[in-house]
Design an enzyme around this catalytic site. Structure first.
Site, PDB file in Angstrom:
ATOM      1  N   ILE A 162       2.075   0.914  -6.498  1.00 57.02           N
ATOM      2  CA  ILE A 162       1.962   2.267  -5.941  1.00 57.02           C
ATOM      3  C   ILE A 162       1.654   2.206  -4.449  1.00 57.02           C
ATOM      4  CG2 ILE A 162       0.474   4.334  -5.946  1.00 57.02           C
ATOM      5  CD1 ILE A 162       0.174   3.904  -8.982  1.00 57.02           C
ATOM      6  N   SER A 187      12.912   0.432  -9.064  1.00 52.74           N
ATOM      7  CA  SER A 187      11.498   0.152  -8.762  1.00 52.74           C
ATOM      8  C   SER A 187      11.122  -1.309  -8.998  1.00 52.74           C
ATOM      9  CB  SER A 187      10.585   1.000  -9.664  1.00 52.74           C
ATOM     10  OG  SER A 187      10.730   2.359  -9.404  1.00 52.74           O
ATOM     11  N   TYR A 198       6.743  -0.069  10.156  1.00 52.64           N
ATOM     12  CA  TYR A 198       5.900  -0.142   8.956  1.00 52.64           C
ATOM     13  C   TYR A 198       4.524   0.484   9.224  1.00 52.64           C
ATOM     14  CZ  TYR A 198       4.890  -1.886   4.276  1.00 52.64           C
ATOM     15  OH  TYR A 198       4.592  -1.977   2.939  1.00 52.64           O
ATOM     16  N   GLY A 220       3.488   2.951 -11.533  1.00 47.81           N
ATOM     17  CA  GLY A 220       4.355   2.967 -10.354  1.00 47.81           C
ATOM     18  C   GLY A 220       5.838   2.808 -10.652  1.00 47.81           C
ATOM     19  N   GLN A 236       3.840   9.640 -12.077  1.00 45.27           N
ATOM     20  CA  GLN A 236       3.224  10.665 -11.221  1.00 45.27           C
ATOM     21  C   GLN A 236       4.026  11.959 -11.343  1.00 45.27           C
ATOM     22  OE1 GLN A 236       4.178  10.016  -7.210  1.00 45.27           O
ATOM     23  NE2 GLN A 236       2.694  11.449  -6.363  1.00 45.27           N
ATOM     24  N   ALA A 296      10.687   4.361  -2.413  1.00 40.37           N
ATOM     25  CA  ALA A 296       9.612   4.270  -1.418  1.00 40.37           C
ATOM     26  C   ALA A 296      10.145   3.654  -0.118  1.00 40.37           C
ATOM     27  CB  ALA A 296       8.455   3.435  -1.962  1.00 40.37           C
ATOM     28  N   LYS A 354      -1.614  -2.159   3.794  1.00 36.92           N
ATOM     29  CA  LYS A 354      -1.352  -3.375   3.001  1.00 36.92           C
ATOM     30  C   LYS A 354      -2.339  -4.488   3.378  1.00 36.92           C
ATOM     31  CE  LYS A 354       2.224  -2.062   0.464  1.00 36.92           C
ATOM     32  NZ  LYS A 354       1.964  -1.605  -0.932  1.00 36.92           N
TER      33      LYS A 354
END
Ligand code: NAD
Length: 277
Positions: free
Chosen positions: A93, A20, A166, A14, A41, A206, A173
């Site tokens: 991720i 990050s 969210y 990730g 990725q 992200a 999550k």
């Protein structure tokens, strides 16, 4: 404090760039002597990840899209060919269609619901199964056990309470946090610990997909007990704790690294009213 991770090696999944959360954790692990492999990725990210990995002394890069189970098998075969066993794994991720990270949760499409759950939750299950097979526990003639390992994933407060925008990611999550408890229970007898780190908001690739993210950042800064947002170094320090033997008795836990925001019930008296935009 040096050498906490000396002799340990593991996989970081990730890492996208130097913003990050995975980068904050990787740096702290490296400072303490860990040997690191990285999965990325797709080719576009390889260009970013390769120099970052090199700066931490690693040339061990593996391509892996976690939504593809064959790619996941190949990635772990590549990992095992060079390192038959590992000591830790970071799963950093998550993904959802950003058009659904705004507006109402009620409007989530079935396709995006399934994709979000697949990439952000099932991947943790699939990765843990493969990683656990590379974390054998051995017992010597005196009954002293060594080996096993530690696995950490990243979650967010939107799993516990409604955070505007969210949406489906909050539901994913919540499922991820429940998965951590079940995975911790499955892996415990083998000496493998599984924990989640619940990070406060941090501006990353992200996070930029989440509606009004700047407002969320500002709100947290003004209302968290520490009156600041967390950094990837804060996340890295907690990641180091969970991945090292310092946390040897901790598993199935969701550990908050959010300046204490999750403990607060309403706006702080000294926090000004803020506007969107
Ligand atoms: P990031 O964009 O730097 O990292 C997200 C990573 O997910 C990228 O490396 C991306 O390549 C990877 N990814 C997405 N789909 C994938 C797929 N199909 N296969 C393989 N990799 C895939 O952002 P980040 O904020 O560092 O995110 C890391 C984790 O931290 C996520 O789980 C995120 O939800 C979580 N988190 C972030 C915040 C925040 O505010 N940034 C807060 C709490 C938790």
């Amino acid at each position: 404090m040096t050498g906490l991770m000396e002799g340990k090696r593991g996989l970081i999944m990730g890492l996208a760039n130097d913003k990050s959360l995975a980068w904050g954790i990787a740096r702290k692990l490296h400072e303490q002597g860990a040997e690191l492999a990285f999965s990325y990725q797709g080719e576009a990210l390889e260009k970013r990840v390769r120099p970052l990995a090199a700066s931490l002394g690693s040339d061990f890069l593996i391509e892996c899209d976690v939504s593809d189970m064959t790619a996941l098998d190949t990635a772990f075969e590549t990992l095992a060919a060079r390192w038959p066993t590992i000591d830790f794994l970071v799963h950093a991720i998550g993904f959802s269609d950003k058009t659904e990270l705004r507006g109402k949760f009620m409007d989530t499409s079935l396709d995006n619901f399934l994709m979000t759950m697949n990439i952000s939750v099932y991947s943790m299950v699939a990765v843990t199964r493969r990683a656990a097979a590379m974390m054998p526990q051995v017992e010597d003639e005196n009954g002293v056990k060594t080996g096993g390992g530690s696995i950490v994933t990243l979650t967010y407060y939107g799993a516990e309470k409604v955070v505007p925008h969210y949406n489906v990611m909050g539901v994913a999550k919540a499922a991820l946090e429940a998965s951590v408890r079940y995975l911790a229970n499955d892996c415990g007898p083998q000496g493998i610990r599984v924990n989640a780190l619940s990070a406060g908001p941090i501006k990353t690739l992200a996070a930029s997909g989440i509606g009004d993210f700047r407002y969320i950042l500002k709100w947290n800064e003004l209302n968290a007990p520490l009156r600041r947002n967390v950094t990837i170094d804060d996340v890295g320090g907690a990641g180091l704790y969970l991945l090292s033997d310092l946390s040897s008795g901790v598993t199935g836990e969701v550990h908050h690294v959010d300046s204490g925001y999750h403990t607060v019930g309403m706006k702080q008296e000294d926090a000004p009213d803020i506007a969107l935009g």
